[in-house]
Design an enzyme around this catalytic site. Structure first.
Site, PDB file in Angstrom:
ATOM      1  N   ALA A 120      -3.900   7.628  -5.083  1.00  0.00           N
ATOM      2  CA  ALA A 120      -2.521   7.168  -5.269  1.00  0.00           C
ATOM      3  C   ALA A 120      -2.613   5.676  -5.597  1.00  0.00           C
ATOM      4  O   ALA A 120      -2.535   4.817  -4.713  1.00  0.00           O
ATOM      5  CB  ALA A 120      -1.711   7.403  -4.013  1.00  0.00           C
TER       6      ALA A 120
ATOM      7  N   GLY B 241       0.834  -1.206   0.000  1.00  0.00           N
ATOM      8  CA  GLY B 241       0.000   0.000   0.000  1.00  0.00           C
ATOM      9  C   GLY B 241       0.859   1.242   0.000  1.00  0.00           C
ATOM     10  O   GLY B 241       2.060   1.176  -0.252  1.00  0.00           O
ATOM     11  N   ASN B 242       0.249   2.369   0.276  1.00  0.00           N
ATOM     12  CA  ASN B 242       1.032   3.608   0.397  1.00  0.00           C
ATOM     13  C   ASN B 242       0.376   4.514   1.429  1.00  0.00           C
ATOM     14  O   ASN B 242      -0.680   4.187   1.970  1.00  0.00           O
ATOM     15  CB  ASN B 242       1.181   4.301  -0.965  1.00  0.00           C
ATOM     16  CG  ASN B 242      -0.162   4.684  -1.549  1.00  0.00           C
ATOM     17  OD1 ASN B 242      -0.884   5.518  -1.006  1.00  0.00           O
ATOM     18  ND2 ASN B 242      -0.513   4.051  -2.662  1.00  0.00           N
ATOM     19  N   HIS B 243       1.022   5.668   1.711  1.00  0.00           N
ATOM     20  CA  HIS B 243       0.586   6.510   2.829  1.00  0.00           C
ATOM     21  C   HIS B 243      -0.521   7.511   2.481  1.00  0.00           C
ATOM     22  O   HIS B 243      -0.817   8.396   3.273  1.00  0.00           O
ATOM     23  CB  HIS B 243       1.777   7.298   3.384  1.00  0.00           C
ATOM     24  CG  HIS B 243       2.779   6.428   4.070  1.00  0.00           C
ATOM     25  ND1 HIS B 243       2.469   5.685   5.178  1.00  0.00           N
ATOM     26  CD2 HIS B 243       4.071   6.157   3.792  1.00  0.00           C
ATOM     27  CE1 HIS B 243       3.532   5.003   5.558  1.00  0.00           C
ATOM     28  NE2 HIS B 243       4.527   5.276   4.729  1.00  0.00           N
ATOM     29  N   SER B 244      -1.134   7.407   1.311  1.00  0.00           N
ATOM     30  CA  SER B 244      -2.175   8.394   0.956  1.00  0.00           C
ATOM     31  C   SER B 244      -3.296   8.365   1.993  1.00  0.00           C
ATOM     32  O   SER B 244      -3.801   7.299   2.342  1.00  0.00           O
ATOM     33  CB  SER B 244      -2.734   8.060  -0.429  1.00  0.00           C
ATOM     34  OG  SER B 244      -3.866   8.855  -0.671  1.00  0.00           O
TER      35      SER B 244
END
Ligand code: CTP
Length: 404
Positions: A279, A212-215
């Protein structure tokens, strides 16, 4: 939202700060505009302004206590809370704000606040060091999350003799905020359908793990709110976030890029404006394990395959009446890469934010962006809250469509 300020019922809460002496001036302005005003004071507020003055200008009895000893009656906070169209607490001291955020209701004003169903505005006023104290800052941030409208303090001379941010805005400014709330803004996007994506995507590795990512989704959710306010019918497609969809926004929650694609492509044909703020993960694990991967091996590799580029797919399908907007988060050669994406994905506009700008991007409440249109217009915006950036993007799009 109601269309006129006249006849609206305003419940004014006054707490014990020096700025309370300005409140009779505000009451007069509200009354002159045809509003009904009921004042509630905390016991400490009496040190700074008299109930008599407020009663004369509001043409109403002023309440402080749960019980009225003279008449032997009870001031019903539930009735008081249901009465107004808007509640404004001004000045709001650090004590009252701290109690509000924790649901403490040890006076009539606070109890009424908890019973109020109307929008609540607060105008914090205190000394500058108090105003920037982390405890006050986090209180205000949490209250905003709980739905309270925060009116930022003005900067200038303070009662302490110091100078800085902490002054309650002048009665004229507070009056304008109340009056504007009841004035329907122009709705240039009425009848139009807007698709917005937000948040990260989670690409499953096994039943308990993902890439995943930090969005945070804050930008996309703020855009949904801004476009709804301009009259558009908004459909939000969001990855996993911990935000509540704004009122009136139809929201589809998804996990992966493939699910986001499916939701977006099925909505795109009937969409007038699409803004892709999500994102989206560029890659996903080729194989998603059915069962949890056990740590039996010393090292493992995960083969990744490319996800479909949703924005580019929409760009390829785009009709003349449709406006397509992408986001570009870059670390270097920002303008060049953003312009290249704009062309390659057949966009009308790209919103570029640089990872090099402080307080900008993932997780922050603020963002610093530049908006670049296909026709070459560029707008470099200063650092602003994501809600303000969303409004600017919305008005940029409105202008772009008017010219097209
Ligand atoms: N986007 C998308 N689908 C993807 C990847 C990105 O719709 N699979 C959208 C994003 O929502 C954003 C824009 O494309 O609006 C830019 O994403 P970004 O990942 O920065 O662009 P890429 O073209 O993938 O370029 P690169 O990763 O090489 O920077």
């Amino acid at each position: 939202m109601q269309t006129t300020a006249s006849k609206r019922k305003i419940l004014l809460g006054v707490t014990g700060g020096i700025a309370a002496y300005k409140v009779p001036g505000l009451v007069r302005l509200l009354k002159k505009a045809g509003m009904e005003v009921q004042v509630l004071m905390t016991p400490a507020a009496h040190r700074f302004v008299t109930a008599e003055s407020l009663s004369v200008v509001s043409e109403n009895a002023v309440f402080t206590d749960f019980f009225n000893d003279e008449t032997g009656t009870w001031n019903n906070h539930v009735e008081l809370g249901l009465w107004p169209d808007l509640m404004l607490i001004c000045p709001a001291t650090a004590t009252t704000l701290g109690k509000m955020v924790n649901g403490i209701s040890d006076n009539l004003l606070l109890t009424t606040y908890l019973s109020a169903r109307c929008p609540v505005f607060v105008a914090p006023a205190m000394d500058l060091d108090m105003y920037i104290h982390p405890a006050v800052k986090s209180t205000l941030a949490e209250l905003e999350k709980q739905g309270v409208h925060i009116i930022p303090a003005d900067t200038g001379e303070l009662a302490s003799g110091l100078s800085g941010q902490g002054r309650m805005p002048e009665p004229e400014s507070l009056f304008r905020i109340v009056a504007d709330y009841f004035t329907e803004p122009p709705k240039p996007l009425s009848g139009l359908s807007v698709l917005i994506t937000a948040g990260p995507t989670y690409e499953k590795i096994d039943p308990v793990r993902f890439i995943g990512n930090h969005s945070s989704g804050k930008m996309g959710f703020a855009l949904a709110e801004a476009f709804t306010a301009l009259g558009a019918t908004v459909h939000l497609v969001s990855g996993p976030v911990s935000l509540q969809p704004p009122n009136g926004v139809q929201t589809t929650f998804v996990q992966s890029a493939m699910q986001m694609r499916e939701a977006c492509i099925s909505l795109f044909e009937k969409t007038d404006i699409a803004i892709m703020a999500a994102a989206v993960a560029d890659y996903r694990p080729e194989i998603q394990a059915e069962q949890k991967i056990k740590k039996t091996e010393n090292s493992i590799s995960i083969q990744l395959v490319k996800n479909p580029d949703i924005l580019a797919e929409m760009g390829a399908q785009k009709k003349n009446h449709q406006t397509l907007v992408g986001f570009a988060l870059e670390t270097h050669n920002e303008m060049e890469f953003a312009k290249e994406k704009l062309e390659r994905k057949n966009l009308d506009m790209i919103v570029m934010n640089s990872m090099n700008d402080a307080k900008s991007g993932f997780g922050f409440d603020t963002n610093k962006v530049s908006i670049i249109s296909k026709s070459g217009e560029i707008s470099h915006l200063p650092t602003k809250t994501k809600k303000e950036v969303a409004k600017d993007i919305a008005s940029f799009i409105v202008k772009y469509r008017t010219k097209a």
